[in-house]
Design a protein around this motif. Sequence first.
Motif, short mmCIF file in Angstrom:
data_model
loop_
_atom_site.label_atom_id
_atom_site.label_comp_id
_atom_site.label_asym_id
_atom_site.label_seq_id
_atom_site.Cartn_x
_atom_site.Cartn_y
_atom_site.Cartn_z
N SER A 4 0.86 -1.18 0.00
CA SER A 4 0.00 0.00 0.00
C SER A 4 0.90 1.24 0.00
O SER A 4 2.05 1.18 0.45
N PRO A 5 0.41 2.36 -0.50
CA PRO A 5 1.25 3.56 -0.56
C PRO A 5 1.82 3.96 0.80
O PRO A 5 3.00 4.33 0.89
N ALA A 6 1.03 3.88 1.87
CA ALA A 6 1.52 4.27 3.20
C ALA A 6 2.63 3.33 3.66
O ALA A 6 3.64 3.77 4.23
N LEU A 7 2.48 2.04 3.44
CA LEU A 7 3.49 1.07 3.84
C LEU A 7 4.76 1.26 3.00
O LEU A 7 5.87 1.21 3.53
N ARG A 9 5.82 4.03 1.72
CA ARG A 9 6.48 5.25 2.21
C ARG A 9 7.21 4.98 3.52
O ARG A 9 8.31 5.48 3.74
N LEU A 10 6.60 4.17 4.40
CA LEU A 10 7.24 3.84 5.68
C LEU A 10 8.53 3.06 5.43
O LEU A 10 9.57 3.38 6.03
N ALA A 29 9.56 -1.94 9.38
CA ALA A 29 8.19 -1.47 9.17
C ALA A 29 7.19 -2.53 9.61
O ALA A 29 6.22 -2.24 10.33
N LEU A 33 4.36 -2.35 12.73
CA LEU A 33 2.93 -2.51 12.42
C LEU A 33 2.32 -3.78 13.02
O LEU A 33 1.13 -3.79 13.33
N ARG A 37 2.81 -0.85 17.57
CA ARG A 37 2.20 0.39 17.08
C ARG A 37 2.36 1.53 18.07
O ARG A 37 2.62 2.67 17.67
#
Length: 198
Positions: A4-7, A9-10, A29, A33, A37
């Motif tokens: 996913s885009p957020a993952l 980026r992380l 990461a 997650l 968290r």
Amino acid sequence: MAFSPALARLIDAFRVLPGVGAKSAQRMAFHLLQGERAGGAKLATALAEAVEHIQHCQRCRMFTESDYCEICRNERRDATRVCVVESPADVMALEQNTDFRGHYFVLMGRLSPIDGIGPEELGLNILRARLADGPVEELILAVGATVEGEATAQYVAELAERYGASVTRIAQGVPVGGELEYVDAGTLSQAFSGRRPL
């Protein structure tokens, strides 16, 4: 497999750390997650606060949250002796392992014209002003023995001598507990040429 885009980026954000490649960044990461968290949120907050509030000391360039770091503000330290180092990690190593109680100047790197790092990037204008204002009597060079480190040491030594400060360099050579047969040729040569009387 696409993340996913957020993952993504992380994972990419972790790769800015030294020595962290794609696989290590992915593991970090996933770890945050999967079960950390709260720790990840704490890390994010601490990082955001550090980036916003930590700056360079106006005198020595060490990291601080005020205009001057704790060492520069300490009136009991010897302002006539300044140790020049490449990074804040070097300051911490000297503070934890020696009895040096003078001041520091942190270059935040070393001269490297090929990488576009010259005297201005190392803050040598700040060091020059400090030498001009006094009362620096001894400038101790504690920079690496790399080609860039040697060039940096030579440049800083010449600068200090122009202002009448004596220049010394930390000893380099055979480590404590080291066996001569296992020491590389360059280190052994440096240690031998830098010998001192007992």
